[in-house]
Design a protein around this motif. Structure first.
Motif, short mmCIF file in Angstrom:
data_model
loop_
_atom_site.label_atom_id
_atom_site.label_comp_id
_atom_site.label_asym_id
_atom_site.label_seq_id
_atom_site.Cartn_x
_atom_site.Cartn_y
_atom_site.Cartn_z
N CYS A 193 4.25 -3.46 -3.34
CA CYS A 193 3.07 -4.04 -2.71
C CYS A 193 1.84 -3.22 -3.07
O CYS A 193 1.92 -2.00 -3.22
CB CYS A 193 3.29 -4.05 -1.19
N THR A 194 0.69 -3.90 -3.24
CA THR A 194 -0.59 -3.21 -3.38
C THR A 194 -1.54 -3.79 -2.34
O THR A 194 -1.45 -4.97 -2.00
CB THR A 194 -1.19 -3.37 -4.78
N GLU A 195 -2.43 -2.95 -1.82
CA GLU A 195 -3.35 -3.40 -0.78
C GLU A 195 -4.76 -2.90 -1.07
O GLU A 195 -4.97 -1.71 -1.27
CB GLU A 195 -2.89 -2.89 0.59
N TYR A 206 -0.73 1.73 -2.90
CA TYR A 206 0.43 1.34 -3.70
C TYR A 206 1.68 1.81 -2.97
O TYR A 206 1.76 2.97 -2.56
CB TYR A 206 0.39 1.98 -5.09
N PRO A 215 9.73 -8.61 -3.31
CA PRO A 215 8.82 -9.07 -2.25
C PRO A 215 8.61 -10.58 -2.31
O PRO A 215 8.86 -11.21 -3.35
CB PRO A 215 7.52 -8.31 -2.54
N LEU A 221 1.49 -8.91 -6.29
CA LEU A 221 1.84 -7.84 -5.36
C LEU A 221 0.73 -7.55 -4.36
O LEU A 221 0.97 -6.93 -3.33
CB LEU A 221 2.21 -6.58 -6.13
N ASN A 226 3.02 -10.00 1.28
CA ASN A 226 3.93 -8.89 0.95
C ASN A 226 3.83 -7.73 1.93
O ASN A 226 4.70 -6.86 1.93
CB ASN A 226 3.64 -8.38 -0.46
N ARG A 227 2.79 -7.70 2.74
CA ARG A 227 2.51 -6.49 3.52
C ARG A 227 3.45 -6.32 4.71
O ARG A 227 4.09 -5.27 4.85
CB ARG A 227 1.04 -6.50 3.94
N THR A 230 6.89 -5.58 3.48
CA THR A 230 7.06 -4.19 3.06
C THR A 230 7.29 -3.27 4.26
O THR A 230 8.16 -2.40 4.23
CB THR A 230 5.83 -3.72 2.25
#
Length: 310
Positions: A193-195, A206, A215, A221, A226-227, A230
């Motif tokens: 996941c990336t935010e 990351y 995910p 991502l 995805n958050r 995760t």
């Protein structure tokens, strides 16, 4: 069968006179299982007295969990060290919970100072506090505020309906491309996941872990879907923050004697299969091999990483 590659523990330093307070906080207040393990000083150079103080959320035999839990590991440091300092690289650990505000009420009753949780943009519902040594802990809810559903069950650690997870070890990096390449291609972790919180908060997060899971939005991502997924994983992730406004020559202080003296964060440990350990050692020029089952190396920002396969 347990997953063979996993994040073993996060290594923090504690002053000798604060050890009992740390044991009480993590064991009695947070509900983690405490174990004091004797180790060789030659194999664990950051451990001056040969003892690791480990705190873990362990599932009972009746609970199904194929992932080995990650521990908070403390080593006693008799000399002065810094927990907070300029250009600090290490940030925090994250405890993932079903109900953050229920944990806040419980901690307040136990005399721990922590404010109520709140939704931070589309990142998560969270709050933070410090342990008795001053190390930062984030309490992260496994659902966003708008998706939260209160459950009646209680009585577990931090008054939660089910066992909390040590979900994240959070560090900062200077070069996102170089660091992400190291964790994926050298250590063999998977980016889940990336935010990017938005223009008001110019940084990217990351999340890396040892897993074969995919995910919900593997095609993107950065997708918000995805958050929560995760956060709900039963295993720990290395969370890496990259700030967008740092200069090309900027460097975080991540290791001892880099301008801040001995640091409160000594590094973190990974357990990997022997074949992967040997492969990683062969890729890293600066790897310090102490035997066929133990290797030390540094990531691109200088964080100490212990790899073991025993």
């Amino acid at each position: 069968m347990s997953v063979k590659n996993y994040i073993k523990h996060n290594i923090l330093r504690v002053q000798e006179h604060k050890l009992n307070s740390i044991i009480h906080f993590y064991n009695k207040v947070c509900g983690m299982v405490y174990e004091c393990k004797t180790v060789s000083n030659n194999d664990y150079p950051y451990c001056s007295d040969g003892k690791l103080h480990l705190f873990t959320y362990k599932h009972t035999d009746t609970q199904t969990n194929t992932h080995s839990p990650t521990s908070v590991c403390f080593v006693v440091e008799k000399t002065k060290f810094s927990v907070s300092y300029r250009n600090q690289g290490y940030w925090k650990i994250g405890l993932v919970l079903q109900d953050v505000n229920k944990a806040v009420k419980y901690l307040n009753k136990e005399g721990v100072s922590v404010g109520p949780g709140s939704q931070f943009v589309d990142v998560g519902f969270l709050t933070s506090l410090c342990d008795p040594q001053g190390h930062c802990i984030e309490l992260l809810q496994d659902t966003f505020e708008g998706n939260f559903r209160e459950r009646e069950e209680k009585g577990g650690p931090l008054d939660q309906p089910y066992l909390p997870t040590l979900g994240q070890i959070t560090i900062r990096c200077a070069d996102a491309e170089k660091t992400c390449k190291f964790y994926s291609e050298v250590l063999g972790m998977k980016l889940l996941c990336t935010e990017v919180p938005g223009n008001r908060y110019p940084f990217t997060l990351y999340f890396f872990a040892y897993t074969q899971e995919t995910p919900p939005r593997a095609d993107d991502l950065a997708a918000v879907e995805n958050r929560e997924w995760t956060y709900q994983r039963p295993y720990c992730q290395i969370e890496i923050q990259h700030r967008h406004n740092t200069s090309s020559d900027f460097a975080y202080v991540t290791g001892d004697e880099q301008g801040a003296g001995t640091l409160g964060h000594a590094g973190f440990a990974l357990h990997v299969e022997k074949e992967l350990l040997q492969e990683i050692a062969g890729k890293c020029e600066g790897a310090h091999v102490l035997g066929e089952n133990l290797v030390y190396l540094e990531d691109p920002d200088g964080y100490l990483i212990q790899l073991s396969s025993d």
